[in-house]
Design a protein around this motif. Structure first.
Motif, PDB file in Angstrom:
ATOM      1  N   HIS A   1      -8.876  -8.845  -9.675  1.00  0.00           N
ATOM      2  CA  HIS A   1      -7.763  -7.951  -9.654  1.00  0.00           C
ATOM      3  C   HIS A   1      -6.683  -8.414  -8.665  1.00  0.00           C
ATOM      4  O   HIS A   1      -7.133  -7.777  -7.408  1.00  0.00           O
ATOM      5  CB  HIS A   1      -7.966  -6.510  -9.881  1.00  0.00           C
ATOM      6  CG  HIS A   1      -8.678  -6.089 -10.944  1.00  0.00           C
ATOM      7  ND1 HIS A   1      -8.369  -5.828 -12.290  1.00  0.00           N
ATOM      8  CD2 HIS A   1     -10.090  -5.966 -10.873  1.00  0.00           C
ATOM      9  CE1 HIS A   1      -9.388  -5.469 -13.225  1.00  0.00           C
ATOM     10  NE2 HIS A   1     -10.467  -5.586 -12.401  1.00  0.00           N
TER      11      HIS A   1
ATOM     12  N   GLY B   1      -6.337  -7.493  -2.913  1.00  0.00           N
ATOM     13  CA  GLY B   1      -6.910  -7.652  -4.436  1.00  0.00           C
ATOM     14  C   GLY B   1      -8.375  -6.947  -4.236  1.00  0.00           C
ATOM     15  O   GLY B   1      -8.878  -7.060  -3.189  1.00  0.00           O
ATOM     16  N   THR B   2      -9.165  -7.183  -5.389  1.00  0.00           N
ATOM     17  CA  THR B   2     -10.506  -6.981  -5.446  1.00  0.00           C
ATOM     18  C   THR B   2     -11.260  -7.990  -6.152  1.00  0.00           C
ATOM     19  O   THR B   2     -10.617  -8.442  -7.085  1.00  0.00           O
ATOM     20  CB  THR B   2     -10.634  -5.452  -5.828  1.00  0.00           C
ATOM     21  OG1 THR B   2     -10.102  -5.366  -7.198  1.00  0.00           O
ATOM     22  CG2 THR B   2     -10.412  -4.301  -4.991  1.00  0.00           C
TER      23      THR B   2
ATOM     24  N   THR C   1     -10.606 -13.306 -15.042  1.00  0.00           N
ATOM     25  CA  THR C   1     -12.058 -13.324 -15.485  1.00  0.00           C
ATOM     26  C   THR C   1     -12.408 -14.368 -15.978  1.00  0.00           C
ATOM     27  O   THR C   1     -11.949 -15.150 -16.770  1.00  0.00           O
ATOM     28  CB  THR C   1     -12.214 -12.022 -16.630  1.00  0.00           C
ATOM     29  OG1 THR C   1     -11.222 -10.832 -16.265  1.00  0.00           O
ATOM     30  CG2 THR C   1     -13.728 -11.729 -16.928  1.00  0.00           C
TER      31      THR C   1
ATOM     32  N   SER D   1     -14.830 -11.251 -12.197  1.00  0.00           N
ATOM     33  CA  SER D   1     -13.418 -10.604 -12.462  1.00  0.00           C
ATOM     34  C   SER D   1     -12.515 -10.323 -11.136  1.00  0.00           C
ATOM     35  O   SER D   1     -13.269  -9.641 -10.204  1.00  0.00           O
ATOM     36  CB  SER D   1     -13.546  -9.266 -13.121  1.00  0.00           C
ATOM     37  OG  SER D   1     -12.406  -8.745 -13.471  1.00  0.00           O
TER      38      SER D   1
ATOM     39  N   TRP E   1      -1.919  -9.859 -17.730  1.00  0.00           N
ATOM     40  CA  TRP E   1      -0.948  -9.637 -16.984  1.00  0.00           C
ATOM     41  C   TRP E   1      -0.655  -8.301 -17.253  1.00  0.00           C
ATOM     42  O   TRP E   1      -0.198  -8.032 -18.413  1.00  0.00           O
ATOM     43  CB  TRP E   1       0.049 -10.630 -17.372  1.00  0.00           C
ATOM     44  CG  TRP E   1       0.049 -12.019 -16.849  1.00  0.00           C
ATOM     45  CD1 TRP E   1      -0.615 -12.799 -17.878  1.00  0.00           C
ATOM     46  CD2 TRP E   1       0.097 -12.826 -15.846  1.00  0.00           C
ATOM     47  NE1 TRP E   1      -0.730 -14.300 -17.176  1.00  0.00           N
ATOM     48  CE2 TRP E   1      -0.267 -14.184 -15.927  1.00  0.00           C
ATOM     49  CE3 TRP E   1       0.760 -12.341 -14.620  1.00  0.00           C
ATOM     50  CZ2 TRP E   1      -0.135 -15.194 -14.993  1.00  0.00           C
ATOM     51  CZ3 TRP E   1       0.800 -13.354 -13.507  1.00  0.00           C
ATOM     52  CH2 TRP E   1       0.411 -14.580 -13.813  1.00  0.00           C
ATOM     53  N   ASN E   2      -0.618  -7.444 -16.254  1.00  0.00           N
ATOM     54  CA  ASN E   2      -0.305  -6.057 -16.325  1.00  0.00           C
ATOM     55  C   ASN E   2       0.925  -5.776 -15.263  1.00  0.00           C
ATOM     56  O   ASN E   2       1.574  -6.691 -14.746  1.00  0.00           O
ATOM     57  CB  ASN E   2      -1.692  -5.173 -16.086  1.00  0.00           C
ATOM     58  CG  ASN E   2      -2.753  -5.450 -16.574  1.00  0.00           C
ATOM     59  OD1 ASN E   2      -2.898  -5.009 -17.689  1.00  0.00           O
ATOM     60  ND2 ASN E   2      -3.734  -5.925 -16.003  1.00  0.00           N
TER      61      ASN E   2
ATOM     62  N   HIS F   1      -0.542  -5.919 -11.589  1.00  0.00           N
ATOM     63  CA  HIS F   1      -1.637  -7.051 -11.131  1.00  0.00           C
ATOM     64  C   HIS F   1      -1.856  -7.749 -12.321  1.00  0.00           C
ATOM     65  O   HIS F   1      -1.468  -7.466 -13.255  1.00  0.00           O
ATOM     66  CB  HIS F   1      -2.886  -6.073 -10.647  1.00  0.00           C
ATOM     67  CG  HIS F   1      -3.363  -5.453 -11.804  1.00  0.00           C
ATOM     68  ND1 HIS F   1      -3.198  -4.103 -12.254  1.00  0.00           N
ATOM     69  CD2 HIS F   1      -4.511  -5.718 -12.714  1.00  0.00           C
ATOM     70  CE1 HIS F   1      -3.975  -3.517 -12.972  1.00  0.00           C
ATOM     71  NE2 HIS F   1      -4.949  -4.728 -13.308  1.00  0.00           N
ATOM     72  N   VAL F   2      -2.638  -8.970 -12.088  1.00  0.00           N
ATOM     73  CA  VAL F   2      -3.085  -9.614 -12.990  1.00  0.00           C
ATOM     74  C   VAL F   2      -4.420  -9.702 -12.808  1.00  0.00           C
ATOM     75  O   VAL F   2      -5.200  -9.817 -11.597  1.00  0.00           O
ATOM     76  CB  VAL F   2      -2.633 -11.210 -12.567  1.00  0.00           C
ATOM     77  CG1 VAL F   2      -2.691 -11.847 -11.316  1.00  0.00           C
ATOM     78  CG2 VAL F   2      -2.784 -12.190 -13.600  1.00  0.00           C
ATOM     79  N   THR F   3      -5.286  -9.804 -13.730  1.00  0.00           N
ATOM     80  CA  THR F   3      -6.832  -9.934 -13.866  1.00  0.00           C
ATOM     81  C   THR F   3      -7.111 -11.230 -14.208  1.00  0.00           C
ATOM     82  O   THR F   3      -7.083 -11.817 -15.302  1.00  0.00           O
ATOM     83  CB  THR F   3      -7.384  -8.614 -14.860  1.00  0.00           C
ATOM     84  OG1 THR F   3      -6.756  -7.583 -14.340  1.00  0.00           O
ATOM     85  CG2 THR F   3      -8.922  -8.764 -14.641  1.00  0.00           C
TER      86      THR F   3
ATOM     87  N   PRO G   1      -2.908  -8.506  -6.652  1.00  0.00           N
ATOM     88  CA  PRO G   1      -1.480  -7.921  -6.925  1.00  0.00           C
ATOM     89  C   PRO G   1      -0.378  -8.708  -7.343  1.00  0.00           C
ATOM     90  O   PRO G   1      -0.394  -9.895  -6.877  1.00  0.00           O
ATOM     91  CB  PRO G   1      -1.479  -7.074  -5.635  1.00  0.00           C
ATOM     92  CG  PRO G   1      -2.178  -7.949  -4.661  1.00  0.00           C
ATOM     93  CD  PRO G   1      -3.186  -8.504  -5.522  1.00  0.00           C
TER      94      PRO G   1
END
Length: 407
Positions: free
Chosen positions: A385, A368-369, A338, A383, A330-331, A334-336, A387
């Motif tokens: 990413h 996202g990506t 994986t 992975s 958690w950033n 965004h949240v990643t 938002p």
């Protein structure tokens, strides 16, 4: 704007209308011939019939050649005074009709360039042959010249109306085409969404069922209790698959997409249950989470869940390993998500499918990506990413700006 030649050709079956116009012009010309130069009313003279017949017959060409028709009828009108007839708006009715047709069919500059000389020539030819002029004669000639200009004004008004109706029809046609195109685009997007949902649902549940059936077959002779447990899990998995499939098809049949679904869509809160299902199927899954978890919008929450589900399904189907790792980071914005494994196969060894395509489409749909590929140390990595809510980010930026002003 010039009118195409095709528009100047008389439509089939409308010759009766042109015949009516020619006959009416001929009758009006004869009525004009009742007035003589000595201001008496008498039957039309022989030249009146000749001028009326020739000038009225020329009107048949006013659609194909409006300029030539106007010039020819003007020439006939110039013969009125030399033949001893009285120039009136009635006797030059073919010229008036030609002026209207010219204004409707021709360009504005051409209309002005033809009608102004025509009006001047009609008045000048009468003035040349009439020696004494009275105020009545002057007003009569002014009326003749004005009749041509008034006809031209009405003709231009009709031209503008036709042009306006053509623009409206074109806009309506384009709007209809745009609606059809938009409808086709929405249908295509809906088909992709349905295919993605069904793929994620069916592939996951069938993979689990296949793994559980394989475990039951493996322990059928040596460990009957383990076989019963695997078969019981298989029954649960297939029942759950049928329930989810029924719920998904029910949602797709709802006519209104804004209606509330009966069952909430899965999200990150259901990930532990998902991981347990994979563990029961023989896949050892570990999960790690960094940062402070925050609520996600329903679309992003569902996307994160489906990506984890599809990635673990691919591990079960394709990777030569019995373990996988799920990591959530958690950033601030965004949240990643994986998912990794240490399987021995490379992506080239894996059969083609729509799993990675569906995961990438889901991530892109929410802004996202997603990246996927082989790891340098072996195995495969997925992975994504995604938002975080924009409102929360905006509030955080506002709070930061307020604190900066306070300092």
């Amino acid at each position: 704007m010039a009118v195409p030649y095709a528009d100047r050709v008389l439509p089939p079956g409308k010759w009766w209308r042109e015949g009516t116009v020619v006959a009416a012009a001929f009758v009006v010309c004869l009525l004009g011939g009742l007035l003589h130069v000595d201001d008496t009313v008498a039957p039309p003279l022989t030249p009146t019939y000749l001028i009326a017949a020739v000038s009225s017959a020329m009107l048949l060409a006013r659609h194909r050649a409006p300029v030539a028709t106007t010039m020819a009828t003007t020439a006939c009108g110039m013969l009125v005074a030399p033949m001893g007839l009285l120039l009136t708006p009635l006797i030059v009715a073919p010229v008036v009709i030609s002026a209207y047709s010219l204004a409707v069919r021709g360009e504005r500059r051409v209309t002005v360039a033809v009608l102004l000389p025509s009006a001047v020539l009609l008045v000048a030819s009468t003035a040349f042959f009439e020696a004494d002029f009275s105020w009545a004669d002057t007003s009569r000639l002014v009326t003749v010249a004005a009749s041509l200009l008034v006809a031209a004004v009405f003709g231009r008004s009709a031209w503008h109306r036709r042009a306006y109706l053509a623009v409206v029809e074109e806009r309506a046609r384009r709007a209809e085409e745009s609606r059809d195109s938009e409808a086709r685009r929405k249908v295509a997007e809906e088909r992709v969404r349905i295919a993605r949902e069904l793929h994620d649902l069916v592939a996951h549940q069938i993979t689990l069922a296949n793994a559980q059936a394989a475990v039951a077959a493996h322990f059928f002779d040596t460990r009957p209790e383990q076989t019963r447990t695997s078969l019981a899990e298989l029954v649960k998995t297939t029942r759950h698959a049928l329930d989810e499939l029924r719920a998904t098809v029910g949602l797709l049949r709802q006519p209104d997409d804004t209606s509330e679904p009966t069952d909430p869509a899965p999200g990150l809160s259901q990930v532990p249950t998902l991981l347990n299902a994979f563990r029961r199927a023989g896949l050892e899954v570990s999960m790690h989470e960094d940062g402070t978890a925050r609520p996600l919008p329903p679309a992003v929450d569902l996307t994160a869940y489906r990506i984890i589900q599809e990635a673990l399904t691919n591990v079960t189907k394709h990777a030569a390993t019995g373990s996988a790792q799920v990591h959530l980071a958690w950033n601030r914005d965004h949240v990643t998500v994986t998912v990794t494994d240490d399987g021995g196969r490379t992506p080239q060894d894996r059969p083609p499918g729509y799993g990675l395509i569906g995961m990438r489409e889901r991530a892109t749909a929410v802004g996202g990506t997603l990246t996927a590929g082989a790891r340098a140390e072996g195995g495969f990595l997925v992975s994504a990413h995604l938002p975080l809510p924009a409102a929360e980010n905006a509030a955080r930026r506002t709070d930061g700006a307020t604190n900066s002003e306070g300092r």
